[in-house]
Design an enzyme around this catalytic site. Structure first.
Site, mmCIF file in Angstrom:
data_model
loop_
_atom_site.group_PDB
_atom_site.id
_atom_site.type_symbol
_atom_site.label_atom_id
_atom_site.label_comp_id
_atom_site.label_asym_id
_atom_site.label_seq_id
_atom_site.Cartn_x
_atom_site.Cartn_y
_atom_site.Cartn_z
ATOM 1 N N ARG A 100 11.378 12.203 6.971
ATOM 2 C CA ARG A 100 11.748 10.875 7.469
ATOM 3 C C ARG A 100 13.115 10.953 8.137
ATOM 4 O O ARG A 100 14.105 11.275 7.484
ATOM 5 C CB ARG A 100 11.781 9.870 6.317
ATOM 6 C CG ARG A 100 12.294 8.517 6.756
ATOM 7 C CD ARG A 100 12.282 7.446 5.662
ATOM 8 N NE ARG A 100 12.827 6.229 6.245
ATOM 9 C CZ ARG A 100 13.841 5.532 5.750
ATOM 10 N NH1 ARG A 100 14.415 5.869 4.617
ATOM 11 N NH2 ARG A 100 14.292 4.481 6.381
ATOM 12 N N ASN A 332 12.970 1.454 -0.613
ATOM 13 C CA ASN A 332 14.141 2.255 -0.952
ATOM 14 C C ASN A 332 14.678 1.749 -2.278
ATOM 15 O O ASN A 332 15.037 0.575 -2.392
ATOM 16 C CB ASN A 332 15.247 2.105 0.108
ATOM 17 C CG ASN A 332 14.906 2.823 1.395
ATOM 18 O OD1 ASN A 332 13.849 3.433 1.512
ATOM 19 N ND2 ASN A 332 15.804 2.746 2.362
HETATM 20 C C1 PNW Z 1 20.702 3.291 1.708
HETATM 21 N N1 PNW Z 1 24.639 -0.463 -1.839
HETATM 22 O O1 PNW Z 1 21.818 2.480 1.813
HETATM 23 C C2 PNW Z 1 20.520 3.767 3.123
HETATM 24 O O2 PNW Z 1 19.250 3.558 3.663
HETATM 25 C C3 PNW Z 1 21.015 5.154 3.366
HETATM 26 O O3 PNW Z 1 21.373 5.274 4.714
HETATM 27 C C4 PNW Z 1 22.143 5.457 2.408
HETATM 28 O O4 PNW Z 1 22.799 6.655 2.699
HETATM 29 C C5 PNW Z 1 21.553 5.477 1.019
HETATM 30 O O5 PNW Z 1 20.890 4.257 0.734
HETATM 31 C C6 PNW Z 1 22.568 5.738 -0.071
HETATM 32 O O6 PNW Z 1 23.522 4.721 -0.110
HETATM 33 C C7 PNW Z 1 22.457 1.798 0.841
HETATM 34 O O7 PNW Z 1 25.876 -0.542 -1.705
HETATM 35 C C8 PNW Z 1 23.818 1.594 1.033
HETATM 36 O O8 PNW Z 1 24.049 -1.082 -2.777
HETATM 37 C C9 PNW Z 1 24.538 0.860 0.148
HETATM 38 C C10 PNW Z 1 23.899 0.297 -0.951
HETATM 39 C C11 PNW Z 1 22.533 0.489 -1.147
HETATM 40 C C12 PNW Z 1 21.820 1.255 -0.243
#
Ligand code: PNW
Length: 495
Positions: A100, A332
């Protein structure tokens, strides 16, 4: 217990040791289960101004002082623009059959429109896709993983309805140019984060802080843009290309703090609707927002003296157009929070957080990761899968799941090995014990990469990347081997 009876096995025996909930389950996944790993364009590609690429909102956001930890940017990142063949080789070595990744909109359309098509950008993705197929790896492609062309951001970004048609043009050129080799498309990655962190809290690009108003308009436009792109595929490409188009939504699982208390159960359900239902209810159920969101936001808006609700409305024609526009549910999932009714329920200031009347928090006892928001709660994933299944009755692809560690050089990444073992086991339980229709699992991430506002200070990779070395060497962590073994066994085989 008789001495011959097998003992329950727990991955986190000190914290999660309820035999009914946490006992490890041996067994295998359904045949054809899709094992994948993921990345996103801005987080890995680098080459921010090469070969005709236009600026994206994250270029501008990360170049401005104070937005990203340590002043980090995605200018070079993992340099995957030049090293994509190495990335593919890593996946091949792990035995992964799916990858992906996301396409950078301004690499394909530098000013966001069809006025200028960047053939060099298109060639990059063609090369990547062909390299994947040569190695027997199927691409699962995200169209929008947060890097909006800056020209469009300057015109209001997702708060300007015009972007719906621009996105559709962009999606269509991707279907045209890549669709013969891409069976799985994801329109949007985590619109919740785009709205709430980008236009609400201002922590992510474009850095706007309008948490009570703009967040709802932005999401409204994203939902319509998603639906339009899905219809374009459905009308013009599906027949020939035979692929699937879906959306990827994120959210924590919200566990009622006390399941015997109605108010807690109601609060948890409310927040699940405010996170997932916000997008999923229109798309998967009836073209409209969840009742609880409509009611709560309307009544808060009224008490704030507003003439209409801060939550926009879909017309009847729009409802019919939006309903049923996703072939699967991309999920996710990372963590869990407790939820109760909020004791200090307030209407002021007008805010997404106040609108739900829910208080959420994480337990201090839950294991922590390298990101402040990420507590490790394996059983939450199984509950979330069940919730999504019960609500929407569609095939689920887990499009991200993974864990961060802080910025240390550590190849024997025990916390990540335990995380994957425990979380993937909960997916197995959801399928085998609960009958949830999960079709695939995607580890975030193939590589350590640019973790948005945290820059390079948090590492999510199965592979270590040395960001101080211009060659950006990648080294497999032990978790890569562990994941590779699970993939090879198609589950967990008692050895
Ligand atoms: C996802 N939060 O983002 C994204 O789809 C990715 O690009 C990212 O690297 C990954 O999860 C890990 O963080 C998030 O603050 C970013 O709760 C921030 C949060 C959750 C998901």
């Amino acid at each position: 217990m008789a001495a011959t009876e097998p003992r329950d096995e727990f991955v986190f025996p000190d914290v999660f040791n309820d035999p009914d909930r946490d006992a490890f389950l041996y067994g295998t996944f359904p045949e054809g289960f899709i094992w994948s790993s993921a990345t996103a364009s801005y987080q890995i590609e680098g080459a921010w101004d090469e070969d005709g690429k236009g600026l994206c909102n994250w270029d501008v956001f990360s170049h401005a002082k104070g937005n990203v930890k340590n002043g980090d940017t995605g200018d070079v990142a993992c340099d995957s623009y030049h090293k994509y063949k190495e990335d593919v080789a890593l996946m091949k070595a792990m035995g992964l059959k799916y990858y992906r990744f996301s396409i950078s909109w301004p690499r394909v359309l530098p000013d966001g429109t069809l006025n200028n098509v960047n053939e060099a950008g298109i060639a990059y993705y063609n090369n990547l896709i062909d390299e994947l197929h040569r190695n027997d790896i199927t691409p699962m492609v995200t169209l929008f993983h947060w890097d909006t062309p800056q020209t469009l951001e300057d015109q209001g970004g997702w708060d300007n309805v015009d972007i719906i048609d621009r996105f559709n043009d962009y999606a269509e050129i991707c279907f045209q140019r890549f669709g013969d080799r891409v069976p799985l498309w994801i329109t949007f990655n985590e619109p919740w984060i785009v709205s709430v962190k980008g236009y609400g809290l201002g922590e992510f690009a474009p850095g706007i802080k309008e948490i009570g108003t703009k967040v709802y308009r932005v999401s409204h436009n994203i939902i319509k843009a998603h639906a339009k792109a899905w219809h374009t595929y459905d009308d013009k490409y599906r027949k020939v290309q035979c692929g699937k188009v879906g959306i990827t939504l994120n959210g924590d699982f919200f566990e009622p703090f006390d399941r015997t208390k109605k108010a807690h159960v109601y609060a948890a359900e409310t927040f699940l609707q405010f996170c997932f239902g916000w997008f999923a209810h229109p798309i998967f159920v009836n073209g409209d927002y969840p009742e609880v969101m409509k009611t709560k936001i309307a009544s808060k808006s009224k008490s704030q003296g507003l003439e209409s609700s801060r939550l926009p409305e879909f017309s009847e024609a729009e409802k019919a157009y939006v309903k049923g526009t996703s072939d699967f549910f991309g999920l996710n999932a990372y963590t869990t929070q407790y939820a109760t009714d909020s004791q200090d329920a307030s209407s002021h200031p007008p805010s997404y957080w106040n609108d739900a009347d829910v208080k959420t928090w994480q337990d201090d006892k839950w294991p922590k990761a390298g990101s402040i928001w990420l507590s490790v709660v394996p059983w939450g994933l199984r509950r979330l899968l069940n919730w999504v299944h019960d609500q929407y009755h569609v095939p689920i692809y887990i499009t991200e799941n993974g864990v961060s560690t802080s910025d240390v050089y550590e190849l024997d990444d025990q916390p990540r090995q335990k995380f994957y073992r425990a979380y993937i086991n909960e997916v197995l339980k959801a399928i085998k014990l609960d009958g949830v229709d999960v079709r695939g699992y995607t580890a975030w991430s193939l590589l350590d990469n640019f973790e948005w506002a945290s820059g390079y200070s948090e590492r999510f990779g199965l592979h270590y990347v040395d960001f101080n070395d211009p060659a950006r060497p990648r080294t497999a962590k032990k978790s890569a081997r562990l994941y590779s073994q699970i993939v090879k066994d198609n589950g967990f085989v008692k050895k």
